[in-house]
Design a protein around this motif. Structure first.
Motif, PDB file in Angstrom:
ATOM      1  N   SER A   1     -24.857 -25.499  -0.761  1.00 52.57           N
ATOM      2  CA  SER A   1     -25.158 -25.874   0.616  1.00 52.57           C
ATOM      3  C   SER A   1     -26.573 -26.434   0.749  1.00 52.57           C
ATOM      4  CB  SER A   1     -24.938 -24.661   1.529  1.00 52.57           C
ATOM      5  OG  SER A   1     -25.651 -23.535   1.059  1.00 52.57           O
TER       6      SER A   1
ATOM      7  N   GLY B   1     -24.601 -27.337   4.963  1.00 49.49           N
ATOM      8  CA  GLY B   1     -23.657 -26.682   5.854  1.00 49.49           C
ATOM      9  C   GLY B   1     -22.372 -26.234   5.194  1.00 49.49           C
TER      10      GLY B   1
ATOM     11  N   THR C   1     -19.480 -24.367   2.959  1.00 50.57           N
ATOM     12  CA  THR C   1     -19.058 -23.015   2.632  1.00 50.57           C
ATOM     13  C   THR C   1     -18.322 -23.052   1.299  1.00 50.57           C
ATOM     14  OG1 THR C   1     -16.940 -23.287   3.770  1.00 50.57           O
ATOM     15  CG2 THR C   1     -18.787 -22.441   5.081  1.00 50.57           C
TER      16      THR C   1
ATOM     17  N   ASN D   1     -23.479 -19.685   4.472  1.00 45.60           N
ATOM     18  CA  ASN D   1     -22.833 -20.265   5.655  1.00 45.60           C
ATOM     19  C   ASN D   1     -21.488 -19.607   5.947  1.00 45.60           C
ATOM     20  OD1 ASN D   1     -24.871 -22.166   6.279  1.00 45.60           O
ATOM     21  ND2 ASN D   1     -24.128 -23.502   4.650  1.00 45.60           N
ATOM     22  N   ASP D   2     -20.850 -19.083   4.902  1.00 49.47           N
ATOM     23  CA  ASP D   2     -19.607 -18.339   5.119  1.00 49.47           C
ATOM     24  C   ASP D   2     -19.889 -17.140   6.020  1.00 49.47           C
ATOM     25  OD1 ASP D   2     -17.510 -19.136   2.499  1.00 49.47           O
ATOM     26  OD2 ASP D   2     -19.599 -19.743   2.463  1.00 49.47           O
TER      27      ASP D   2
ATOM     28  N   SER E   1     -20.749 -18.076   9.597  1.00 44.91           N
ATOM     29  CA  SER E   1     -19.700 -18.755  10.371  1.00 44.91           C
ATOM     30  C   SER E   1     -18.950 -17.820  11.314  1.00 44.91           C
ATOM     31  CB  SER E   1     -18.700 -19.432   9.430  1.00 44.91           C
ATOM     32  OG  SER E   1     -17.971 -18.455   8.681  1.00 44.91           O
ATOM     33  N   SER E   2     -18.914 -16.520  10.986  1.00 49.80           N
ATOM     34  CA  SER E   2     -18.173 -15.570  11.810  1.00 49.80           C
ATOM     35  C   SER E   2     -18.573 -14.142  11.466  1.00 49.80           C
ATOM     36  CB  SER E   2     -16.664 -15.737  11.592  1.00 49.80           C
ATOM     37  OG  SER E   2     -15.937 -14.702  12.213  1.00 49.80           O
TER      38      SER E   2
END
Length: 223
Positions: free
Chosen positions: A56, A81, A83, A110-111, A114-115
């Motif tokens: 990334s 950005g 993943t 970023n993984d 992300s959530s």
């Protein structure tokens, strides 16, 4: 005449199909980044490189990578950005088309970002899929995974990031020619991310941060 019309209709259908497929491809995340790599390679395919860097933006923004680690002849195919699923999706374009002596990976941060539902175990499972593809293509080269970094912007996610680091490290230990490069502790100051290692966004590193990475990468590869 009727036969020619049928052929023309078939050609039009094929053209429409390709248009739909192409439009669908362009809607994929990071499509333009991958096309840029393809264009670079079409103009001048890299000839002299030893180490493939994928991942990334921490790699994307490492503009002095080639100068910092010249002995490892880096080829940078990271895109900001991304993943782990993105690396898997584009593996043929950023991994399998090359012939490196080793691969260095920085991806997974970023993984987690992300959530809130992305746990360390999920990051590990995604890494395992990527690793499997790499080993199918390159069974004998060395693979290095850099631990997720501590940064001020994402410090609240540290528990999941540290869990991902721990699980991936244990996985790497059990694999042949696979190495985990820890940079977590080296980037802390008084048990928190050292702000002097980052640019204004509190996410990406400055030259001081990359100096730490450079030192740890070199140490692990030499070892």
């Amino acid at each position: 005449m009727k036969f020619k019309i049928q052929i023309l209709k078939a050609i039009i259908c094929i053209q429409m199909l390709f248009s739909v497929v192409n439009a669908s491809a362009q809607n994929l995340p990071f499509y333009n980044d991958i096309q840029a790599f393809k264009k670079q390679d079409s103009m001048a395919m890299p000839m002299y490189y030893k180490t493939l860097f994928i991942g990334s933006s921490s790699f994307t923004k490492w503009k002095t990578l080639a100068k910092d680690l010249p002995e490892y002849a880096p080829l940078n195919r990271a895109f900001g950005g991304s993943t782990l699923p993105d690396l898997i999706r584009y593996r043929k374009d950023i991994i399998e088309k090359y012939r490196p002596e080793r691969i260095v990976i920085y991806c997974g941060e970023n993984d987690v970002a992300s959530s809130d539902s992305i746990t360390g175990s999920i990051v590990l499972d995604r890494f395992k899929v990527l690793y499997k593809h790499i080993r199918e293509k390159f069974p004998k080269i060395n693979v290095y995974y850099i631990s997720l970094k501590p940064c001020p912007l994402r410090w609240k996610m540290r528990a999941r990031m540290m869990d991902a680091n721990s699980q991936i490290e244990q996985f790497c230990i059990k694999q042949k020619r696979t190495y985990f490069i820890s940079i977590w502790d080296q980037m802390l100051l008084n048990s928190k991310p050292n702000p002097s290692l980052f640019i204004d966004d509190s996410l990406h590193m400055n030259s001081k941060g990359y100096a730490i990475w450079m030192k740890e990468i070199r140490k692990k590869i030499k070892k």
